[in-house]
Design a protein around this motif. Structure first.
Motif, PDB file in Angstrom:
ATOM      1  N   ARG A  77       2.523  -7.691   3.020  1.00 50.56           N
ATOM      2  CA  ARG A  77       2.670  -8.531   1.855  1.00 50.56           C
ATOM      3  C   ARG A  77       3.440  -9.875   2.065  1.00 50.56           C
ATOM      4  O   ARG A  77       4.364  -9.871   3.114  1.00 50.56           O
ATOM      5  CB  ARG A  77       3.780  -7.636   1.016  1.00 50.56           C
ATOM      6  N   ASN A  79       6.734 -12.494  -2.604  1.00 50.62           N
ATOM      7  CA  ASN A  79       6.463 -11.718  -3.687  1.00 50.62           C
ATOM      8  C   ASN A  79       7.463 -10.647  -3.720  1.00 50.62           C
ATOM      9  O   ASN A  79       7.351  -9.392  -3.197  1.00 50.62           O
ATOM     10  CB  ASN A  79       5.020 -10.996  -3.329  1.00 50.62           C
ATOM     11  N   SER A 104      16.317 -13.687  -9.991  1.00 47.20           N
ATOM     12  CA  SER A 104      16.364 -12.801 -10.874  1.00 47.20           C
ATOM     13  C   SER A 104      15.896 -11.607 -10.016  1.00 47.20           C
ATOM     14  O   SER A 104      15.779 -11.625  -8.808  1.00 47.20           O
ATOM     15  CB  SER A 104      15.113 -13.131 -11.743  1.00 47.20           C
ATOM     16  N   PRO A 142       7.760  -1.798  -4.023  1.00 47.19           N
ATOM     17  CA  PRO A 142       6.298  -2.089  -4.429  1.00 47.19           C
ATOM     18  C   PRO A 142       5.600  -0.869  -4.288  1.00 47.19           C
ATOM     19  O   PRO A 142       5.723   0.074  -4.004  1.00 47.19           O
ATOM     20  CB  PRO A 142       5.961  -3.202  -3.377  1.00 47.19           C
ATOM     21  N   SER A 143       4.224  -1.205  -5.062  1.00 44.40           N
ATOM     22  CA  SER A 143       2.985   0.010  -4.815  1.00 44.40           C
ATOM     23  C   SER A 143       3.021   0.144  -3.176  1.00 44.40           C
ATOM     24  O   SER A 143       3.021  -0.728  -2.520  1.00 44.40           O
ATOM     25  CB  SER A 143       1.819  -0.502  -5.435  1.00 44.40           C
ATOM     26  N   ILE A 177       5.640  -5.266 -17.018  1.00 46.91           N
ATOM     27  CA  ILE A 177       6.796  -6.176 -16.385  1.00 46.91           C
ATOM     28  C   ILE A 177       7.268  -7.216 -17.463  1.00 46.91           C
ATOM     29  O   ILE A 177       6.515  -7.819 -18.332  1.00 46.91           O
ATOM     30  CB  ILE A 177       6.763  -6.815 -15.245  1.00 46.91           C
ATOM     31  N   ARG A 234       3.324  -8.855 -16.746  1.00 44.65           N
ATOM     32  CA  ARG A 234       2.452  -7.770 -16.357  1.00 44.65           C
ATOM     33  C   ARG A 234       2.007  -6.637 -17.313  1.00 44.65           C
ATOM     34  O   ARG A 234       2.899  -5.909 -17.731  1.00 44.65           O
ATOM     35  CB  ARG A 234       2.587  -7.238 -15.078  1.00 44.65           C
ATOM     36  N   GLY A 283       3.870 -12.135  -7.736  1.00 44.17           N
ATOM     37  CA  GLY A 283       2.661 -11.053  -7.546  1.00 44.17           C
ATOM     38  C   GLY A 283       1.198 -11.544  -8.187  1.00 44.17           C
ATOM     39  O   GLY A 283       0.186 -11.130  -7.776  1.00 44.17           O
TER      40      GLY A 283
HETATM   41  P1  AMP Z   1       4.175  -4.243  -7.169  1.00 35.26           P
HETATM   42  O1  AMP Z   1       5.597  -3.416  -7.177  1.00 35.26           O
HETATM   43  O2  AMP Z   1       3.442  -4.045  -5.986  1.00 35.26           O
HETATM   44  O3  AMP Z   1       3.408  -4.007  -8.355  1.00 35.26           O
HETATM   45  O4  AMP Z   1       4.889  -5.578  -7.188  1.00 35.26           O
HETATM   46  C1  AMP Z   1       5.952  -6.087  -8.192  1.00 35.26           C
HETATM   47  C2  AMP Z   1       5.537  -7.024  -8.915  1.00 35.26           C
HETATM   48  O5  AMP Z   1       6.788  -7.552  -9.751  1.00 35.26           O
HETATM   49  C3  AMP Z   1       4.834  -8.375  -8.573  1.00 35.26           C
HETATM   50  O6  AMP Z   1       3.795  -8.676  -8.974  1.00 35.26           O
HETATM   51  C4  AMP Z   1       6.227  -9.362  -8.492  1.00 35.26           C
HETATM   52  O7  AMP Z   1       5.781 -10.591  -8.508  1.00 35.26           O
HETATM   53  C5  AMP Z   1       6.728  -8.820  -9.770  1.00 35.26           C
HETATM   54  N1  AMP Z   1       8.227  -9.187  -9.735  1.00 35.26           N
HETATM   55  C6  AMP Z   1       9.125  -8.482  -9.035  1.00 35.26           C
HETATM   56  N2  AMP Z   1      10.376  -9.160  -9.248  1.00 35.26           N
HETATM   57  C7  AMP Z   1      10.283 -10.138 -10.002  1.00 35.26           C
HETATM   58  C8  AMP Z   1      10.921 -11.178 -10.423  1.00 35.26           C
HETATM   59  N3  AMP Z   1      12.458 -11.372 -10.139  1.00 35.26           N
HETATM   60  N4  AMP Z   1      10.431 -12.506 -11.298  1.00 35.26           N
HETATM   61  C9  AMP Z   1       9.176 -12.068 -11.498  1.00 35.26           C
HETATM   62  N5  AMP Z   1       8.351 -11.292 -10.977  1.00 35.26           N
HETATM   63  C10 AMP Z   1       8.892 -10.290 -10.350  1.00 35.26           C
END
Ligand code: AMP
Ligand code: MG
Length: 352
Positions: free
Chosen positions: A60, A64, A119, A144-145, A185, A197, A234
């Motif tokens: 990854r 991200n 953040s 993450p996933s 999210i 999201r 992401g």
């Molecule tokens: P996943 O756990 O694989 O679904 O990925 C986590 C998702 O949360 C990703 O799309 C990241 O971009 C988003 N994400 C995690 N932390 C933040 C943050 N501080 N600001 C914006 N997006 C976040």
């Protein structure tokens, strides 16, 4: 590296021995584990090198950010700083559960975990194994996933093994997940609450707690628009895509079926392996080589829980061209279409 599969019976979830998994996590190693949304690839969120391992295992991009998982609501103010009343209200309303809340990052969480951001995304899962793992390890877990970057998220331990066998020391097998789509999210770190999201917790449900909450423009953009900068990093990456070319058809149901059948006939004549992503109502009407049903159209939760698994199946069978029906926006449908559109690289054809 040998990957150990730790199988946990449904009836044993509250008491199964998780000490080996906790020990690995405390040593900075990685463990894939079930949550109610999808399987997560966990590491110590306070350990920059554990986060680096997560990025490496998934392949990854390291900008991200990872979601930090906690076992107790109060910890939102430990991993986060200056947490707003709105964020606390959301936690009270939806935790434990499939909602991730973005707040200002506290120093205890290194920048390596948040992809360099100030953040941090935080979630308290409801799944018993996930909750026990976080609690009993005594850590906050960045997860993450548990899929290889770009592939569909994992909803069963077998999928985690497909993508991560030999790359991490342990996968906890807690059976198939309940929801099958990643968490909703919500960004509560800025002036305006935004949904970054869509997920199982819908905009309609969030509005009851945070009136005026909106989707981030990047979520609803149909086509990639260079002028809209994705706030959740992401969102800018290609995701979930099967190896075959996936196209979504929307419009009159009969016309969609007729058109997809015409297309598959043409492609079959060229020697291509064709597949359709259909529903219980329509699956017998298609003539493709392989027809997958996501479930009954009337049951969005059923459609959601099967989506990633079916996207993976298309790779299993070696489909060259895949055609998908579309689903109405609103409720969980917004999350389903968000993932499907990404998987299709935003290729959608409207028939009327
Ligand atoms: P996943 O756990 O694989 O679904 O990925 C986590 C998702 O949360 C990703 O799309 C990241 O971009 C988003 N994400 C995690 N932390 C933040 C943050 N501080 N600001 C914006 N997006 C976040
Ligand atoms: Mg993911």
């Amino acid at each position: 590296m040998q990957t150990r599969l730790l199988k946990i019976d449904r009836c044993n979830q509250k008491t199964a021995d998780l000490s080996a998994a906790c020990e690995l996590l405390r040593k900075g190693e990685l463990v894939a584990f079930p949550t109610e949304t999808v399987y997560g690839l966990g590491g110590n969120a306070c350990d920059a090198s554990a986060s680096a391992r997560i990025y490496a295992a998934k392949g990854r991009p390291s900008d991200n950010p990872l979601i930090v998982h906690i076992a107790h609501k109060e910890d939102l103010s430990v991993v986060g700083r200056d947490v707003s009343e709105g964020a606390k209200k959301l936690a009270d309303a939806f935790w434990p559960g499939p909602l991730t809340i973005i707040v200002n990052r506290a120093d205890i969480i290194p920048k390596e975990t948040t992809g360099g951001l100030d953040s941090v995304a935080v979630r308290m899962p409801s799944d018993i194994i996930a909750n026990r793992l976080i609690d009993e390890s005594g850590l906050f877990i960045a997860a993450p996933s548990a899929n290889a970057s770009g592939r569909p998220s994992t909803t069963r331990a077998e999928h985690c093994m497909e993508d991560l066998d030999g790359r991490i020391p342990m996968v906890i097998d807690g059976g198939p997940v309940k929801i099958g789509l990643e968490s909703t999210i919500v960004d509560m770190s800025g002036d305006k609450p935004l949904i970054l999201r869509p997920g199982f917790i819908t905009k309609e449900e969030l509005e009851k707690v945070i009136p005026g909450i909106e989707f981030d423009p990047a979520v609803i953009a149909r086509v990639k628009n260079e002028n809209i900068i994705a706030k959740a990093p992401g969102m800018k990456y290609r995701h979930y895509a099967p190896k075959g070319e996936l196209t979504i058809y929307e419009g009159d149901a009969e016309l969609v079926i007729k058109t997809i059948n015409e297309k598959t006939a043409e492609l079959k004549a060229l020697g291509k392996k064709t597949a359709v992503l259909a529903t219980e109502e329509s699956k017998d009407l298609y003539t493709a080589d392989y027809v997958a049903s996501l479930g009954r159209r009337t049951d969005e939760a059923e459609i959601a829980v099967h989506l990633f698994e079916q996207l993976r199946n298309f790779d299993e069978i070696g489909a060259d061209c895949i055609f998908a029906e579309s689903f109405p926006q609103g409720g969980i449908g917004s999350a389903i279409m968000n993932r499907l559109m990404k998987a299709a690289g935003y290729r959608i054809i409207t028939l009327n």
